[in-house]
Design a protein around this motif. Structure first.
Motif, PDB file in Angstrom:
ATOM      1  N   GLY A  13      43.240  44.217  36.669  1.00 15.74           N
ATOM      2  CA  GLY A  13      43.654  44.254  35.272  1.00 15.74           C
ATOM      3  C   GLY A  13      44.140  45.642  34.901  1.00 15.74           C
ATOM      4  N   ASN A  14      44.023  45.987  33.626  1.00 13.12           N
ATOM      5  CA  ASN A  14      44.491  47.290  33.155  1.00 13.12           C
ATOM      6  C   ASN A  14      43.584  48.435  33.552  1.00 13.12           C
ATOM      7  OD1 ASN A  14      46.823  46.328  31.964  1.00 13.12           O
ATOM      8  ND2 ASN A  14      45.792  45.865  30.048  1.00 13.12           N
ATOM      9  N   ASN A  15      42.378  48.112  33.966  1.00 14.05           N
ATOM     10  CA  ASN A  15      41.450  49.126  34.441  1.00 14.05           C
ATOM     11  C   ASN A  15      40.462  48.462  35.385  1.00 14.05           C
ATOM     12  OD1 ASN A  15      38.960  48.295  32.810  1.00 14.05           O
ATOM     13  ND2 ASN A  15      40.460  48.610  31.201  1.00 14.05           N
ATOM     14  N   ALA A  16      39.887  49.261  36.245  1.00 15.77           N
ATOM     15  CA  ALA A  16      38.927  48.724  37.209  1.00 15.77           C
ATOM     16  C   ALA A  16      37.879  49.792  37.486  1.00 15.77           C
ATOM     17  CB  ALA A  16      39.623  48.333  38.505  1.00 15.77           C
ATOM     18  N   VAL A  17      36.675  49.338  37.765  1.00 17.03           N
ATOM     19  CA  VAL A  17      35.599  50.251  38.146  1.00 17.03           C
ATOM     20  C   VAL A  17      35.566  50.280  39.669  1.00 17.03           C
ATOM     21  CG1 VAL A  17      33.125  50.738  38.003  1.00 17.03           C
ATOM     22  CG2 VAL A  17      34.319  49.765  36.026  1.00 17.03           C
ATOM     23  N   VAL A  18      35.778  51.468  40.224  1.00 15.26           N
ATOM     24  CA  VAL A  18      35.837  51.640  41.678  1.00 15.26           C
ATOM     25  C   VAL A  18      35.023  52.865  42.086  1.00 15.26           C
ATOM     26  CG1 VAL A  18      38.143  50.613  41.876  1.00 15.26           C
ATOM     27  CG2 VAL A  18      37.927  53.054  41.599  1.00 15.26           C
ATOM     28  N   ARG A  19      34.583  52.836  43.337  1.00 14.66           N
ATOM     29  CA  ARG A  19      33.916  54.019  43.879  1.00 14.66           C
ATOM     30  C   ARG A  19      34.695  54.477  45.101  1.00 14.66           C
ATOM     31  NH1 ARG A  19      27.683  53.825  44.498  1.00 14.66           N
ATOM     32  NH2 ARG A  19      28.207  52.012  45.745  1.00 14.66           N
ATOM     33  N   LEU A  20      35.100  55.726  45.076  1.00 15.62           N
ATOM     34  CA  LEU A  20      35.832  56.313  46.182  1.00 15.62           C
ATOM     35  C   LEU A  20      34.864  56.844  47.233  1.00 15.62           C
ATOM     36  CD1 LEU A  20      38.568  58.262  44.196  1.00 15.62           C
ATOM     37  CD2 LEU A  20      38.804  56.092  45.416  1.00 15.62           C
ATOM     38  N   ALA A  73      32.051  50.338  27.985  1.00 18.55           N
ATOM     39  CA  ALA A  73      31.247  49.116  28.057  1.00 18.55           C
ATOM     40  C   ALA A  73      31.500  48.388  29.380  1.00 18.55           C
ATOM     41  CB  ALA A  73      31.553  48.202  26.874  1.00 18.55           C
ATOM     42  N   ARG A  74      32.745  48.322  29.792  1.00 15.65           N
ATOM     43  CA  ARG A  74      33.089  47.681  31.076  1.00 15.65           C
ATOM     44  C   ARG A  74      32.457  48.438  32.233  1.00 15.65           C
ATOM     45  NH1 ARG A  74      37.028  44.176  33.468  1.00 15.65           N
ATOM     46  NH2 ARG A  74      38.186  45.098  35.192  1.00 15.65           N
ATOM     47  N   TYR A  75      32.514  49.768  32.162  1.00 15.97           N
ATOM     48  CA  TYR A  75      31.908  50.619  33.186  1.00 15.97           C
ATOM     49  C   TYR A  75      30.395  50.384  33.253  1.00 15.97           C
ATOM     50  CZ  TYR A  75      30.620  54.924  35.660  1.00 15.97           C
ATOM     51  OH  TYR A  75      30.109  55.829  36.553  1.00 15.97           O
ATOM     52  N   ALA A  76      29.735  50.417  32.104  1.00 16.66           N
ATOM     53  CA  ALA A  76      28.289  50.234  32.055  1.00 16.66           C
ATOM     54  C   ALA A  76      27.892  48.851  32.564  1.00 16.66           C
ATOM     55  CB  ALA A  76      27.786  50.441  30.627  1.00 16.66           C
ATOM     56  N   ALA A  77      28.646  47.820  32.198  1.00 19.46           N
ATOM     57  CA  ALA A  77      28.344  46.461  32.650  1.00 19.46           C
ATOM     58  C   ALA A  77      28.497  46.339  34.161  1.00 19.46           C
ATOM     59  CB  ALA A  77      29.247  45.454  31.940  1.00 19.46           C
ATOM     60  N   ALA A  78      29.527  46.969  34.714  1.00 22.82           N
ATOM     61  CA  ALA A  78      29.742  46.915  36.167  1.00 22.82           C
ATOM     62  C   ALA A  78      28.605  47.608  36.903  1.00 22.82           C
ATOM     63  CB  ALA A  78      31.082  47.557  36.531  1.00 22.82           C
ATOM     64  N   LEU A  79      28.184  48.763  36.400  1.00 17.37           N
ATOM     65  CA  LEU A  79      27.081  49.466  37.048  1.00 17.37           C
ATOM     66  C   LEU A  79      25.795  48.654  36.961  1.00 17.37           C
ATOM     67  CD1 LEU A  79      29.113  51.772  37.194  1.00 17.37           C
ATOM     68  CD2 LEU A  79      27.275  53.317  36.538  1.00 17.37           C
ATOM     69  N   GLU A  80      25.533  48.087  35.799  1.00 12.00           N
ATOM     70  CA  GLU A  80      24.327  47.280  35.619  1.00 12.00           C
ATOM     71  C   GLU A  80      24.339  46.068  36.553  1.00 12.00           C
ATOM     72  OE1 GLU A  80      22.370  44.536  32.141  1.00 12.00           O
ATOM     73  OE2 GLU A  80      23.140  46.513  31.557  1.00 12.00           O
ATOM     74  N   ALA A  81      25.481  45.418  36.679  1.00 16.11           N
ATOM     75  CA  ALA A  81      25.591  44.232  37.532  1.00 16.11           C
ATOM     76  C   ALA A  81      25.317  44.563  38.998  1.00 16.11           C
ATOM     77  CB  ALA A  81      26.977  43.612  37.389  1.00 16.11           C
ATOM     78  N   HIS A  82      25.565  45.809  39.385  1.00 12.33           N
ATOM     79  CA  HIS A  82      25.349  46.220  40.771  1.00 12.33           C
ATOM     80  C   HIS A  82      24.130  47.136  40.929  1.00 12.33           C
ATOM     81  CE1 HIS A  82      29.517  44.805  40.826  1.00 12.33           C
ATOM     82  NE2 HIS A  82      29.230  44.452  42.064  1.00 12.33           N
ATOM     83  N   GLU A  83      23.302  47.151  39.874  1.00 14.48           N
ATOM     84  CA  GLU A  83      22.044  47.906  39.869  1.00 14.48           C
ATOM     85  C   GLU A  83      22.241  49.373  40.238  1.00 14.48           C
ATOM     86  OE1 GLU A  83      19.313  45.683  42.304  1.00 14.48           O
ATOM     87  OE2 GLU A  83      19.257  44.018  40.883  1.00 14.48           O
ATOM     88  N   ILE A  84      23.256  49.971  39.627  1.00 14.11           N
ATOM     89  CA  ILE A  84      23.536  51.399  39.792  1.00 14.11           C
ATOM     90  C   ILE A  84      23.196  52.105  38.490  1.00 14.11           C
ATOM     91  CG2 ILE A  84      25.317  53.140  40.220  1.00 14.11           C
ATOM     92  CD1 ILE A  84      26.845  50.974  41.804  1.00 14.11           C
ATOM     93  N   GLN A  85      22.409  53.152  38.583  1.00 14.80           N
ATOM     94  CA  GLN A  85      22.033  53.923  37.403  1.00 14.80           C
ATOM     95  C   GLN A  85      23.262  54.636  36.848  1.00 14.80           C
ATOM     96  OE1 GLN A  85      19.011  56.809  38.179  1.00 14.80           O
ATOM     97  NE2 GLN A  85      18.704  57.289  36.025  1.00 14.80           N
TER      98      GLN A  85
END
Length: 88
Positions: A13-20, A73-85
């Motif tokens: 989409g227009n933004n995505a939460v990713v970890r490099l 909010a999208r960032y926080a939800a993604a982290l929560e869904a993957h149990e990342i603080q």
């Protein structure tokens, strides 16, 4: 250009939460057009402030805040869904 593998925590989409690679916490990848919109909101705030237009500055700041709140909010939800603080 360097090609790397990244972990994708949300759909695109227009933004995505990713970890490099090498990073402890994910970040937010923002499409260029969406980044341009955020920049436009900031420019509107600056212009309205320069013109002493507090109503216009408030409206533009409200749009900017709403966009940033949605990203956060999208960032926080993604982290929560993957149990990342959260890093904040």
């Amino acid at each position: 250009m360097e090609r790397v593998e990244a972990e994708l925590f949300t759909d695109g989409g227009n933004n995505a939460v990713v970890r490099l690679p090498g990073r402890r916490f994910p970040g937010v990848l923002i499409q260029g057009d969406s980044l341009s919109i955020l920049r436009s909101h900031v420019a509107e705030v600056v212009e309205a402030c320069d013109q002493d237009d507090s109503d216009g500055a408030g409206e533009a700041a409200g749009l900017l805040l709403a966009d940033l709140d949605a990203l956060l909010a999208r960032y926080a939800a993604a982290l929560e869904a993957h149990e990342i603080q959260r890093p904040y």
